[in-house]
Every structure is written in C-alpha cells, then in structure tokens.
Design a protein around this motif. Sequence first.
Motif, PDB file in Angstrom:
ATOM      1  N   ARG A 108      11.406  -7.468  11.201  1.00 57.44           N
ATOM      2  CA  ARG A 108      11.239  -7.599   9.755  1.00 57.44           C
ATOM      3  C   ARG A 108       9.756  -7.713   9.378  1.00 57.44           C
ATOM      4  NH1 ARG A 108      14.711  -8.604   5.755  1.00 57.44           N
ATOM      5  NH2 ARG A 108      16.401  -9.089   7.206  1.00 57.44           N
ATOM      6  N   ALA A 109       8.999  -8.394  10.239  1.00 60.13           N
ATOM      7  CA  ALA A 109       7.563  -8.514   9.982  1.00 60.13           C
ATOM      8  C   ALA A 109       6.871  -7.151  10.072  1.00 60.13           C
ATOM      9  CB  ALA A 109       6.933  -9.480  10.984  1.00 60.13           C
ATOM     10  N   ALA A 110       7.489  -6.217  10.789  1.00 58.34           N
ATOM     11  CA  ALA A 110       6.884  -4.899  10.979  1.00 58.34           C
ATOM     12  C   ALA A 110       7.184  -3.931   9.837  1.00 58.34           C
ATOM     13  CB  ALA A 110       7.360  -4.293  12.295  1.00 58.34           C
ATOM     14  N   ILE A 111       8.080  -4.314   8.913  1.00 56.22           N
ATOM     15  CA  ILE A 111       8.460  -3.381   7.830  1.00 56.22           C
ATOM     16  C   ILE A 111       8.146  -3.979   6.463  1.00 56.22           C
ATOM     17  CG2 ILE A 111      10.204  -2.181   9.194  1.00 56.22           C
ATOM     18  CD1 ILE A 111      12.331  -3.912   7.805  1.00 56.22           C
ATOM     19  N   LEU A 112       6.987  -4.618   6.357  1.00 52.32           N
ATOM     20  CA  LEU A 112       6.581  -5.222   5.088  1.00 52.32           C
ATOM     21  C   LEU A 112       5.582  -4.333   4.332  1.00 52.32           C
ATOM     22  CD1 LEU A 112       6.107  -8.936   6.215  1.00 52.32           C
ATOM     23  CD2 LEU A 112       8.028  -7.967   4.922  1.00 52.32           C
ATOM     24  N   GLN A 113       5.641  -3.033   4.592  1.00 51.96           N
ATOM     25  CA  GLN A 113       4.691  -2.126   3.952  1.00 51.96           C
ATOM     26  C   GLN A 113       4.772  -2.186   2.417  1.00 51.96           C
ATOM     27  OE1 GLN A 113       6.455  -1.373   6.611  1.00 51.96           O
ATOM     28  NE2 GLN A 113       4.928  -0.804   8.157  1.00 51.96           N
ATOM     29  N   ASP A 114       5.998  -2.307   1.873  1.00 46.86           N
ATOM     30  CA  ASP A 114       6.153  -2.374   0.412  1.00 46.86           C
ATOM     31  C   ASP A 114       5.464  -3.605  -0.170  1.00 46.86           C
ATOM     32  OD1 ASP A 114       7.568  -0.061   0.424  1.00 46.86           O
ATOM     33  OD2 ASP A 114       9.552  -0.995   0.348  1.00 46.86           O
ATOM     34  N   VAL A 128      -4.797  -3.928   4.150  1.00 51.08           N
ATOM     35  CA  VAL A 128      -5.146  -2.624   4.720  1.00 51.08           C
ATOM     36  C   VAL A 128      -5.013  -2.667   6.247  1.00 51.08           C
ATOM     37  CG1 VAL A 128      -7.013  -0.964   5.067  1.00 51.08           C
ATOM     38  CG2 VAL A 128      -6.684  -2.024   2.820  1.00 51.08           C
ATOM     39  N   HIS A 129      -5.505  -3.751   6.828  1.00 53.88           N
ATOM     40  CA  HIS A 129      -5.425  -3.923   8.279  1.00 53.88           C
ATOM     41  C   HIS A 129      -3.963  -3.931   8.731  1.00 53.88           C
ATOM     42  CE1 HIS A 129      -7.670  -5.889  11.877  1.00 53.88           C
ATOM     43  NE2 HIS A 129      -6.696  -5.113  12.299  1.00 53.88           N
ATOM     44  N   TYR A 130      -3.107  -4.628   7.992  1.00 52.41           N
ATOM     45  CA  TYR A 130      -1.685  -4.671   8.342  1.00 52.41           C
ATOM     46  C   TYR A 130      -1.084  -3.260   8.321  1.00 52.41           C
ATOM     47  CZ  TYR A 130       3.336  -5.142   7.903  1.00 52.41           C
ATOM     48  OH  TYR A 130       4.687  -4.988   8.091  1.00 52.41           O
ATOM     49  N   LEU A 131      -1.359  -2.501   7.276  1.00 48.68           N
ATOM     50  CA  LEU A 131      -0.793  -1.159   7.157  1.00 48.68           C
ATOM     51  C   LEU A 131      -1.252  -0.252   8.295  1.00 48.68           C
ATOM     52  CD1 LEU A 131      -1.169  -0.598   3.306  1.00 48.68           C
ATOM     53  CD2 LEU A 131       0.933  -1.105   4.555  1.00 48.68           C
ATOM     54  N   LEU A 132      -2.478  -0.442   8.730  1.00 50.32           N
ATOM     55  CA  LEU A 132      -3.006   0.392   9.811  1.00 50.32           C
ATOM     56  C   LEU A 132      -2.469  -0.004  11.181  1.00 50.32           C
ATOM     57  CD1 LEU A 132      -6.726   0.800   8.663  1.00 50.32           C
ATOM     58  CD2 LEU A 132      -4.881   2.474   8.539  1.00 50.32           C
ATOM     59  N   LEU A 133      -1.800  -1.166  11.259  1.00 51.10           N
ATOM     60  CA  LEU A 133      -1.194  -1.556  12.539  1.00 51.10           C
ATOM     61  C   LEU A 133      -0.080  -0.601  12.960  1.00 51.10           C
ATOM     62  CD1 LEU A 133      -0.980  -5.452  12.209  1.00 51.10           C
ATOM     63  CD2 LEU A 133      -2.498  -4.125  13.694  1.00 51.10           C
ATOM     64  N   THR A 134       0.420   0.167  12.006  1.00 55.08           N
ATOM     65  CA  THR A 134       1.423   1.181  12.345  1.00 55.08           C
ATOM     66  C   THR A 134       0.867   2.152  13.379  1.00 55.08           C
ATOM     67  OG1 THR A 134       2.370   1.029  10.128  1.00 55.08           O
ATOM     68  CG2 THR A 134       2.912   2.990  11.406  1.00 55.08           C
ATOM     69  N   ALA A 135      -0.423   2.457  13.267  1.00 50.35           N
ATOM     70  CA  ALA A 135      -1.051   3.360  14.239  1.00 50.35           C
ATOM     71  C   ALA A 135      -1.074   2.735  15.627  1.00 50.35           C
ATOM     72  CB  ALA A 135      -2.474   3.701  13.782  1.00 50.35           C
ATOM     73  N   ALA A 136      -1.323   1.406  15.690  1.00 51.08           N
ATOM     74  CA  ALA A 136      -1.317   0.719  16.990  1.00 51.08           C
ATOM     75  C   ALA A 136       0.077   0.760  17.602  1.00 51.08           C
ATOM     76  CB  ALA A 136      -1.789  -0.724  16.819  1.00 51.08           C
ATOM     77  N   ASN A 137       1.091   0.524  16.775  1.00 43.26           N
ATOM     78  CA  ASN A 137       2.470   0.590  17.281  1.00 43.26           C
ATOM     79  C   ASN A 137       2.808   1.997  17.764  1.00 43.26           C
ATOM     80  OD1 ASN A 137       3.099  -2.116  16.828  1.00 43.26           O
ATOM     81  ND2 ASN A 137       3.737  -1.734  14.717  1.00 43.26           N
ATOM     82  N   LEU A 138       2.278   3.000  17.076  1.00 47.39           N
ATOM     83  CA  LEU A 138       2.531   4.385  17.480  1.00 47.39           C
ATOM     84  C   LEU A 138       1.916   4.676  18.845  1.00 47.39           C
ATOM     85  CD1 LEU A 138       3.707   7.124  16.717  1.00 47.39           C
ATOM     86  CD2 LEU A 138       1.548   7.665  15.582  1.00 47.39           C
TER      87      LEU A 138
END
Length: 220
Positions: A108-114, A128-138
């Motif tokens: 749930r912590a990983a899908i707080l983009q909204d 901004v840093h949180y949103l860019l963590l998607t790249a790290a997960n990728l």
Amino acid sequence: MVSNFNVPAAFKDWRQRLAAQKSFSHDARRELEAHLLDLFSELRGSGLDDEKAFEAARKRIGELPAINREFKKAMKTKIYHWTFGIAAWAGFIISFFLPAYDQMPGWRAAILQDYFWPQAMQGNLLAVHYLLLTAANLVMVVSPFFMAWGKNDIRFVKWLRGLSLGAMTFVWLFLARLFANHDGNDLRIGCYLWAASFVLLCLASLAQPMPLKARVAEAA
C-alpha cells in the motif's frame, strides 16, 4: 608455397590441452573453442595463412592454465552472486507484505502516487523523490534478466552494476529525507527490508562474474 600446417590437427591438440584443465565446464569448453574458431576465421580472412592465423588466435585466447585460474575464481564468486541475488529478490517481495510505514503494509505504501502527485506538482521534493522510487523498483524487477543476459554480454553486467548502485543510493537517500523531516520514527520493518534488498542487489551485481570472453581477454 603450399603450407603443410594441419588445421584440424592443431584444433584437436588444443582441445586436448583444454580438456586437461578440469575446472572448465562442458559449456565453457565449447564457448572457448567457438571463440578460438571465430578468431581464427577472422584472422585468416584478414590475409594471414592458416598457421599464422591459428597461432595469433591462440595467443589472443591466452594460456589455458591462466584462463583456468580465472575460471576457478569466477566459480567461487558465482556462489556469492546468486546468494545475494536471491536474498535481494526474496527480501524485496516479502517487504511488500510487512508493515512499512506505521501500520501500512509495503504494497500500500508503494501505490500512493495519487497522494504524492499533487504535492510533487507544487514543488515538494520529498514527493518528487517518492514518485521516482518507481524507477528503483523497476531496476529490482528487471535485475534477474540483466543477470541472465550478463552471462554472455559484459554490457549487461556493467549496466546492472551502475543501475543497482544508483537505485540503492536513491532508496537510502529517501529514507534519510524521511528522518530529516522527522517521519523516520514511523518506518517499520517492511521499509527497512525493502531498502536492504537494494544493498543485496548491489552486492550481487558486484559479485557477478564477467562473461567468459571478457575473462579470457583479461587473462591473455
């Protein structure tokens, strides 16, 4: 002048000396022989006669005992490589089912983009840093493919090392930001396991043996 050099006999003698190096697997022997044949064909195509082309190709391959020593080292590091890799992927997956922030599970912590997107649009750097963590997960998601492709292509090994180091740095900087904003006290085990998985991935990438052709070049 016709050369008396016997190409099949030369390759047969080289294969016999290769077989005497017991550390090589069947696939490694086959790859080395294919590499020698490619070099031989390339050099012969450049104008060298059979004997000179074979000797030049053999020298480029290097002395077999030296390659054998490099192969032994690679086999030792391969154990650490896969141990770290499997631990990284397991920790990454498990972290999504554990509490990550207060009582919030990792998934749930990983899908707080909204939630973070409007703040990011307003210039909030933490958002901004949180949103860019998607790249790290990728990076973590694609890392098994990079490891598999890295067996035959040194470029994938180098890419994985750079990407995993970047992802690890990015993740831990995010945690540092949370502590700087006094939100670190709400972090739970899932978050730390998630962050630790990137450290393990970085170690796995550093321990990955170079492809056989690259090790041959180093030993030559």
